[in-house]
Design a protein around this motif. Structure first.
Motif, PDB file in Angstrom:
ATOM      1  N   LYS A   1      11.012 -13.810  11.237  1.00  0.00           N
ATOM      2  CA  LYS A   1      11.079 -14.905  12.208  1.00  0.00           C
ATOM      3  C   LYS A   1      12.001 -16.010  11.722  1.00  0.00           C
ATOM      4  N   LEU A   2      11.924 -16.320  10.420  1.00  0.00           N
ATOM      5  CA  LEU A   2      12.815 -17.350   9.872  1.00  0.00           C
ATOM      6  C   LEU A   2      14.276 -16.936   9.984  1.00  0.00           C
ATOM      7  N   LEU A   3      14.539 -15.666   9.708  1.00  0.00           N
ATOM      8  CA  LEU A   3      15.906 -15.161   9.794  1.00  0.00           C
ATOM      9  C   LEU A   3      16.418 -15.213  11.231  1.00  0.00           C
ATOM     10  N   LEU A   4      15.588 -14.789  12.176  1.00  0.00           N
ATOM     11  CA  LEU A   4      15.996 -14.823  13.583  1.00  0.00           C
ATOM     12  C   LEU A   4      16.230 -16.250  14.060  1.00  0.00           C
ATOM     13  N   GLU A   5      15.384 -17.163  13.609  1.00  0.00           N
ATOM     14  CA  GLU A   5      15.545 -18.558  13.998  1.00  0.00           C
ATOM     15  C   GLU A   5      16.837 -19.140  13.418  1.00  0.00           C
ATOM     16  N   ALA A   6      17.154 -18.808  12.181  1.00  0.00           N
ATOM     17  CA  ALA A   6      18.390 -19.288  11.564  1.00  0.00           C
ATOM     18  C   ALA A   6      19.611 -18.728  12.300  1.00  0.00           C
ATOM     19  N   GLU A   7      19.555 -17.458  12.675  1.00  0.00           N
ATOM     20  CA  GLU A   7      20.665 -16.862  13.420  1.00  0.00           C
ATOM     21  C   GLU A   7      20.819 -17.518  14.779  1.00  0.00           C
ATOM     22  N   ARG A   8      19.687 -17.827  15.430  1.00  0.00           N
ATOM     23  CA  ARG A   8      19.741 -18.473  16.745  1.00  0.00           C
ATOM     24  C   ARG A   8      20.372 -19.856  16.623  1.00  0.00           C
ATOM     25  N   HIS A   9      19.983 -20.610  15.589  1.00  0.00           N
ATOM     26  CA  HIS A   9      20.567 -21.941  15.380  1.00  0.00           C
ATOM     27  C   HIS A   9      22.069 -21.838  15.116  1.00  0.00           C
ATOM     28  N   ALA A  10      22.485 -20.853  14.361  1.00  0.00           N
ATOM     29  CA  ALA A  10      23.914 -20.670  14.074  1.00  0.00           C
ATOM     30  C   ALA A  10      24.669 -20.340  15.357  1.00  0.00           C
ATOM     31  N   ARG A  11      24.094 -19.472  16.188  1.00  0.00           N
ATOM     32  CA  ARG A  11      24.733 -19.121  17.469  1.00  0.00           C
ATOM     33  C   ARG A  11      24.855 -20.334  18.373  1.00  0.00           C
ATOM     34  N   GLU A  12      23.778 -21.121  18.456  1.00  0.00           N
ATOM     35  CA  GLU A  12      23.811 -22.311  19.314  1.00  0.00           C
ATOM     36  C   GLU A  12      24.835 -23.329  18.813  1.00  0.00           C
ATOM     37  N   ALA A  13      24.947 -23.485  17.501  1.00  0.00           N
ATOM     38  CA  ALA A  13      25.932 -24.414  16.945  1.00  0.00           C
ATOM     39  C   ALA A  13      27.348 -23.941  17.250  1.00  0.00           C
ATOM     40  N   LYS A  14      27.586 -22.634  17.114  1.00  0.00           N
ATOM     41  CA  LYS A  14      28.908 -22.090  17.401  1.00  0.00           C
ATOM     42  C   LYS A  14      29.239 -22.250  18.879  1.00  0.00           C
ATOM     43  N   THR A  15      28.264 -21.992  19.742  1.00  0.00           N
ATOM     44  CA  THR A  15      28.480 -22.137  21.183  1.00  0.00           C
ATOM     45  C   THR A  15      28.819 -23.583  21.530  1.00  0.00           C
ATOM     46  N   ALA A  16      28.092 -24.522  20.945  1.00  0.00           N
ATOM     47  CA  ALA A  16      28.358 -25.938  21.215  1.00  0.00           C
ATOM     48  C   ALA A  16      29.747 -26.330  20.727  1.00  0.00           C
ATOM     49  N   ARG A  17      30.131 -25.846  19.545  1.00  0.00           N
ATOM     50  CA  ARG A  17      31.456 -26.161  19.006  1.00  0.00           C
ATOM     51  C   ARG A  17      32.557 -25.586  19.889  1.00  0.00           C
ATOM     52  N   LEU A  18      32.405 -24.342  20.321  1.00  0.00           N
ATOM     53  CA  LEU A  18      33.422 -23.724  21.178  1.00  0.00           C
ATOM     54  C   LEU A  18      33.483 -24.397  22.550  1.00  0.00           C
ATOM     55  N   ARG A  19      32.324 -24.791  23.079  1.00  0.00           N
ATOM     56  CA  ARG A  19      32.295 -25.482  24.368  1.00  0.00           C
ATOM     57  C   ARG A  19      33.044 -26.806  24.267  1.00  0.00           C
ATOM     58  N   GLU A  20      32.823 -27.532  23.169  1.00  0.00           N
ATOM     59  CA  GLU A  20      33.499 -28.813  22.980  1.00  0.00           C
ATOM     60  C   GLU A  20      35.013 -28.620  22.863  1.00  0.00           C
ATOM     61  N   GLN A  21      35.438 -27.602  22.113  1.00  0.00           N
ATOM     62  CA  GLN A  21      36.867 -27.316  21.991  1.00  0.00           C
ATOM     63  C   GLN A  21      37.474 -26.966  23.347  1.00  0.00           C
ATOM     64  N   ARG A  22      36.752 -26.150  24.140  1.00  0.00           N
ATOM     65  CA  ARG A  22      37.266 -25.760  25.446  1.00  0.00           C
ATOM     66  C   ARG A  22      37.387 -26.969  26.369  1.00  0.00           C
ATOM     67  N   GLN A  23      36.397 -27.866  26.335  1.00  0.00           N
ATOM     68  CA  GLN A  23      36.456 -29.050  27.171  1.00  0.00           C
ATOM     69  C   GLN A  23      37.607 -29.965  26.764  1.00  0.00           C
ATOM     70  N   LEU A  24      37.844 -30.119  25.467  1.00  0.00           N
ATOM     71  CA  LEU A  24      38.974 -30.926  25.014  1.00  0.00           C
ATOM     72  C   LEU A  24      40.301 -30.307  25.447  1.00  0.00           C
ATOM     73  N   LEU A  25      40.396 -28.986  25.357  1.00  0.00           N
ATOM     74  CA  LEU A  25      41.618 -28.302  25.768  1.00  0.00           C
ATOM     75  C   LEU A  25      41.846 -28.449  27.264  1.00  0.00           C
ATOM     76  N   GLU A  26      40.778 -28.282  28.046  1.00  0.00           N
ATOM     77  CA  GLU A  26      40.914 -28.423  29.498  1.00  0.00           C
ATOM     78  C   GLU A  26      41.302 -29.850  29.871  1.00  0.00           C
ATOM     79  N   ALA A  27      40.768 -30.835  29.157  1.00  0.00           N
ATOM     80  CA  ALA A  27      41.110 -32.228  29.437  1.00  0.00           C
ATOM     81  C   ALA A  27      42.572 -32.504  29.098  1.00  0.00           C
ATOM     82  N   SER A  28      43.058 -31.935  27.998  1.00  0.00           N
ATOM     83  CA  SER A  28      44.457 -32.172  27.621  1.00  0.00           C
ATOM     84  C   SER A  28      45.401 -31.445  28.573  1.00  0.00           C
ATOM     85  N   ILE A  29      45.011 -30.286  29.071  1.00  0.00           N
ATOM     86  CA  ILE A  29      45.847 -29.565  30.030  1.00  0.00           C
ATOM     87  C   ILE A  29      45.906 -30.323  31.349  1.00  0.00           C
TER      88      ILE A  29
END
Length: 74
Positions: free
Chosen positions: A19-47
């Motif tokens: 359970k700890l391992l799955l929770e850590a993986e879920r947190h890593a996925r959510e952090a990566k998703t948030a980071r990529l979403r932020e990058q995409r929004q910045l790119l769309e704003a600059s375009i």
């Protein structure tokens, strides 16, 4: 036949670790998703802020000549 002895503490410990391992993986996925979403929004704003490229400057794609088929006659 002799019944197998089940080590319940070992199973519970493995469950906790899994359970700890799955929770850590879920947190890593959510952090990566948030980071990529932020990058995409910045790119769309600059375009959206840059003016579109002029149509005259764009070149039409070159068309390739069709290849000739070789027909051998016996």
């Amino acid at each position: 036949m002799k019944t197998r002895r089940i080590d319940r503490e070992k199973i519970e410990r493995a469950d906790r670790e899994a359970k700890l391992l799955l929770e850590a993986e879920r947190h890593a996925r959510e952090a990566k998703t948030a980071r990529l979403r932020e990058q995409r929004q910045l790119l769309e704003a600059s375009i959206a802020q840059t003016p579109p490229a002029p149509v005259a400057a764009m070149q039409p794609p070159r068309q390739r000549k069709p290849t000739r088929k070789v027909i051998e006659v016996d």
